[in-house]
Design a protein around this motif. Structure first.
Motif, mmCIF file in Angstrom:
data_model
loop_
_atom_site.group_PDB
_atom_site.id
_atom_site.type_symbol
_atom_site.label_atom_id
_atom_site.label_comp_id
_atom_site.label_asym_id
_atom_site.label_seq_id
_atom_site.Cartn_x
_atom_site.Cartn_y
_atom_site.Cartn_z
ATOM 1 N N SER A 101 0.926 -1.480 0.091
ATOM 2 C CA SER A 101 -0.150 -0.256 -0.007
ATOM 3 C C SER A 101 1.161 1.266 -0.267
ATOM 4 C CB SER A 101 -1.163 -0.044 1.622
ATOM 5 O OG SER A 101 -1.813 -1.043 1.854
ATOM 6 N N SER A 102 0.243 1.811 -0.509
ATOM 7 C CA SER A 102 1.518 3.372 -0.457
ATOM 8 C C SER A 102 0.046 4.035 -1.743
ATOM 9 C CB SER A 102 2.078 3.457 -1.473
ATOM 10 O OG SER A 102 2.721 3.014 -2.663
ATOM 11 N N ALA A 103 0.680 5.680 -1.730
ATOM 12 C CA ALA A 103 0.236 6.953 -2.269
ATOM 13 C C ALA A 103 -0.017 6.649 -4.238
ATOM 14 C CB ALA A 103 0.457 8.123 -1.934
ATOM 15 N N PHE A 104 1.305 5.821 -4.017
ATOM 16 C CA PHE A 104 0.738 5.256 -5.531
ATOM 17 C C PHE A 104 0.470 4.146 -6.048
ATOM 18 C CE2 PHE A 104 5.260 7.018 -5.211
ATOM 19 C CZ PHE A 104 5.196 8.945 -5.742
ATOM 20 N N LYS A 105 -0.163 3.401 -7.086
ATOM 21 C CA LYS A 105 -0.297 2.425 -7.415
ATOM 22 C C LYS A 105 -0.293 0.958 -6.251
ATOM 23 C CE LYS A 105 -1.566 -1.159 -11.243
ATOM 24 N NZ LYS A 105 -1.443 -1.484 -12.476
ATOM 25 N N PRO A 106 -1.252 0.302 -6.053
ATOM 26 C CA PRO A 106 -1.051 -0.067 -4.510
ATOM 27 C C PRO A 106 -1.114 -2.156 -5.326
ATOM 28 C CG PRO A 106 -3.302 0.027 -5.159
ATOM 29 C CD PRO A 106 -2.382 0.963 -5.475
ATOM 30 N N LYS A 107 0.688 -2.835 -4.937
ATOM 31 C CA LYS A 107 0.648 -4.008 -5.703
ATOM 32 C C LYS A 107 0.195 -5.264 -4.875
ATOM 33 C CE LYS A 107 4.692 -2.476 -8.050
ATOM 34 N NZ LYS A 107 6.206 -2.425 -8.448
ATOM 35 N N SER A 108 -0.004 -6.608 -5.514
ATOM 36 C CA SER A 108 -1.044 -7.206 -4.824
ATOM 37 C C SER A 108 -0.333 -9.223 -5.174
ATOM 38 C CB SER A 108 -2.370 -7.472 -4.291
ATOM 39 O OG SER A 108 -2.666 -7.286 -5.701
ATOM 40 N N ARG A 109 -0.378 -9.699 -4.996
ATOM 41 C CA ARG A 109 0.298 -11.713 -5.779
ATOM 42 C C ARG A 109 -0.935 -12.009 -4.506
ATOM 43 N NH1 ARG A 109 5.574 -12.731 -6.931
ATOM 44 N NH2 ARG A 109 5.729 -11.405 -8.519
ATOM 45 N N GLU A 110 -1.850 -12.502 -4.593
ATOM 46 C CA GLU A 110 -1.565 -14.331 -4.022
ATOM 47 C C GLU A 110 -1.411 -15.810 -5.222
ATOM 48 O OE1 GLU A 110 -5.898 -14.319 -3.131
ATOM 49 O OE2 GLU A 110 -5.721 -11.725 -3.322
ATOM 50 N N LEU A 111 -1.123 -16.486 -3.993
ATOM 51 C CA LEU A 111 -0.371 -17.903 -4.482
ATOM 52 C C LEU A 111 -1.508 -19.008 -3.536
ATOM 53 C CD1 LEU A 111 2.998 -18.417 -5.169
ATOM 54 C CD2 LEU A 111 1.877 -20.329 -3.170
ATOM 55 N N THR A 112 -2.119 -19.571 -4.671
ATOM 56 C CA THR A 112 -2.069 -21.335 -3.595
ATOM 57 C C THR A 112 -2.071 -22.445 -4.108
ATOM 58 O OG1 THR A 112 -4.602 -19.316 -3.314
ATOM 59 C CG2 THR A 112 -4.586 -21.934 -2.910
ATOM 60 N N VAL A 113 -1.881 -23.275 -3.570
ATOM 61 C CA VAL A 113 -1.526 -24.713 -3.906
ATOM 62 C C VAL A 113 -2.864 -25.418 -3.903
ATOM 63 C CG1 VAL A 113 -0.268 -27.100 -3.890
ATOM 64 C CG2 VAL A 113 0.509 -24.455 -2.718
ATOM 65 N N SER A 114 -3.288 -25.674 -4.990
ATOM 66 C CA SER A 114 -4.710 -26.707 -5.310
ATOM 67 C C SER A 114 -4.291 -27.753 -5.843
ATOM 68 C CB SER A 114 -5.479 -25.836 -5.810
ATOM 69 O OG SER A 114 -6.696 -26.188 -5.795
ATOM 70 N N GLY A 115 -4.324 -28.965 -4.954
ATOM 71 C CA GLY A 115 -4.383 -29.825 -5.454
ATOM 72 C C GLY A 115 -2.566 -30.201 -5.971
ATOM 73 N N ASN A 116 -2.042 -30.312 -7.462
ATOM 74 C CA ASN A 116 -1.026 -30.438 -7.919
ATOM 75 C C ASN A 116 -0.819 -28.809 -8.619
ATOM 76 O OD1 ASN A 116 -0.258 -33.290 -6.795
ATOM 77 N ND2 ASN A 116 -2.074 -33.773 -8.831
ATOM 78 N N THR A 117 -2.002 -28.395 -8.742
ATOM 79 C CA THR A 117 -1.643 -26.782 -8.911
ATOM 80 C C THR A 117 -1.618 -25.559 -8.701
ATOM 81 O OG1 THR A 117 -2.630 -27.941 -10.962
ATOM 82 C CG2 THR A 117 -2.595 -25.735 -10.672
ATOM 83 N N VAL A 118 0.105 -24.629 -9.101
ATOM 84 C CA VAL A 118 -0.018 -23.926 -8.024
ATOM 85 C C VAL A 118 -0.494 -22.179 -8.687
ATOM 86 C CG1 VAL A 118 1.231 -22.001 -7.800
ATOM 87 C CG2 VAL A 118 2.605 -23.838 -7.272
ATOM 88 N N GLN A 119 -1.898 -21.999 -7.550
ATOM 89 C CA GLN A 119 -2.485 -20.908 -8.776
ATOM 90 C C GLN A 119 -1.874 -19.571 -8.068
ATOM 91 O OE1 GLN A 119 -6.642 -22.135 -8.405
ATOM 92 N NE2 GLN A 119 -6.655 -22.627 -10.058
ATOM 93 N N VAL A 120 -1.655 -18.564 -9.479
ATOM 94 C CA VAL A 120 -1.072 -16.903 -8.378
ATOM 95 C C VAL A 120 -1.553 -15.623 -9.730
ATOM 96 C CG1 VAL A 120 0.819 -15.455 -8.773
ATOM 97 C CG2 VAL A 120 1.058 -18.129 -8.787
ATOM 98 N N LYS A 121 -2.186 -15.395 -8.736
ATOM 99 C CA LYS A 121 -3.080 -14.229 -9.445
ATOM 100 C C LYS A 121 -1.595 -12.983 -9.438
ATOM 101 C CE LYS A 121 -7.008 -11.581 -9.652
ATOM 102 N NZ LYS A 121 -8.351 -11.286 -9.078
ATOM 103 N N ASP A 122 -1.494 -12.100 -9.676
ATOM 104 C CA ASP A 122 -0.393 -10.863 -9.513
ATOM 105 C C ASP A 122 -1.710 -9.209 -10.110
ATOM 106 O OD1 ASP A 122 1.998 -10.183 -9.052
ATOM 107 O OD2 ASP A 122 2.130 -9.383 -11.029
ATOM 108 N N ASN A 123 -1.325 -8.736 -8.949
ATOM 109 C CA ASN A 123 -2.326 -7.879 -9.732
ATOM 110 C C ASN A 123 -3.800 -8.654 -10.496
ATOM 111 O OD1 ASN A 123 -1.179 -5.602 -8.144
ATOM 112 N ND2 ASN A 123 0.540 -5.769 -9.626
ATOM 113 N N SER A 124 -3.369 -8.113 -11.722
ATOM 114 C CA SER A 124 -4.599 -8.450 -12.480
ATOM 115 C C SER A 124 -4.916 -9.586 -13.587
ATOM 116 C CB SER A 124 -5.559 -7.164 -13.391
ATOM 117 O OG SER A 124 -4.658 -6.550 -14.199
#
Length: 233
Positions: A101-124
């Protein structure tokens, strides 16, 4: 703000049983606070917290707040929260969430291990790739390395889940050095990353702490973390 370290490969089948079998050998709960410096100048503070999360899982968080310079001026803060199971003595990833978080553009990343797969959401943007036994992510890497050192390891290689793939990262003990940080003066073990030149060094006292007393990394902003206080086991 980055803090990077390690991982080791053990069977997925060990994950839940190992949480009990190794309960006496791996950390269960602690809080560590650090001063954060950039280029040698104060930038902010960081708090690392490990606690049980139920169902054999643990939550490991790293919260950084900018208190000086530009970081304070723009209200910068970051949060990394991991869920993992102890697979043997490795904090095997279940999920990871990063928010800046900041006054500029925020950033986010989510990683989830689901079964045998890694799913990642990096911003959009979204990515997926095959999971690997013993995989950690960047937040739990320093913890994984500290536990390995406490077990007597002199070098270690870990599969690290990053944005689009699993990255193999290797580390080696570089020697013993005297280190002075706000928490005190220590005869520490210096660990260097060896798979590529990332300007990464960490200093551990594995008989006392599962996390580094000092960590320095040029990749990502020439950041240094220095231990102020540690509470727990």
């Amino acid at each position: 703000m980055k803090t990077t370290l390690l991982r080791a490969s053990l069977g997925l089948a060990l994950a839940l049983p190992a949480a009990t079998a190794f309960a006496a050998d791996v950390p269960q709960q602690f809080t560590a606070t650090y001063n954060v410096l950039q280029g040698g100048s104060p930038l902010g503070n960081a708090t690392l917290t490990l606690k049980p999360a139920g169902n054999g899982q643990f939550e490991y968080s790293n919260k950084v707040t900018g208190t000086s310079g530009l970081a304070a001026a723009i209200g910068a803060s970051s949060s990394e929260v991991s869920r993992f199971t102890w697979a043997g003595k490795v904090p095997q990833a279940v999920s990871y969430k990063y928010d800046l978080s900041s006054a500029f553009k925020p950033k986010s990343r989510e990683l989830t291990v689901s079964g045998n797969t890694v799913q990642v959401k990096d911003n959009s943007k979204s990515y997926s790739y095959p999971a690997q036994a013993g995989m950690v992510e960047r937040n739990t890497l320093p913890l994984a390395l500290g536990v390995a050192l406490r077990g007597g390891a002199k070098q270690a290689t870990f599969p690290v889940g990053v944005k689009q793939a699993i990255e193999t990262q290797s580390f080696k003990v570089g020697g013993n050095e005297k280190v002075t940080v706000p928490a005190g003066s220590f005869d520490a073990i210096r660990v260097d990353r060896t798979d590529q030149d990332r300007g990464f060094n960490a200093w551990y006292v594995p008989t006392k702490y599962p996390v580094p007393v000092k960590l320095a990394q040029k990749d990502g902003g020439d950041l240094t973390l220095e231990l102020v206080k540690f509470e727990g086991k």
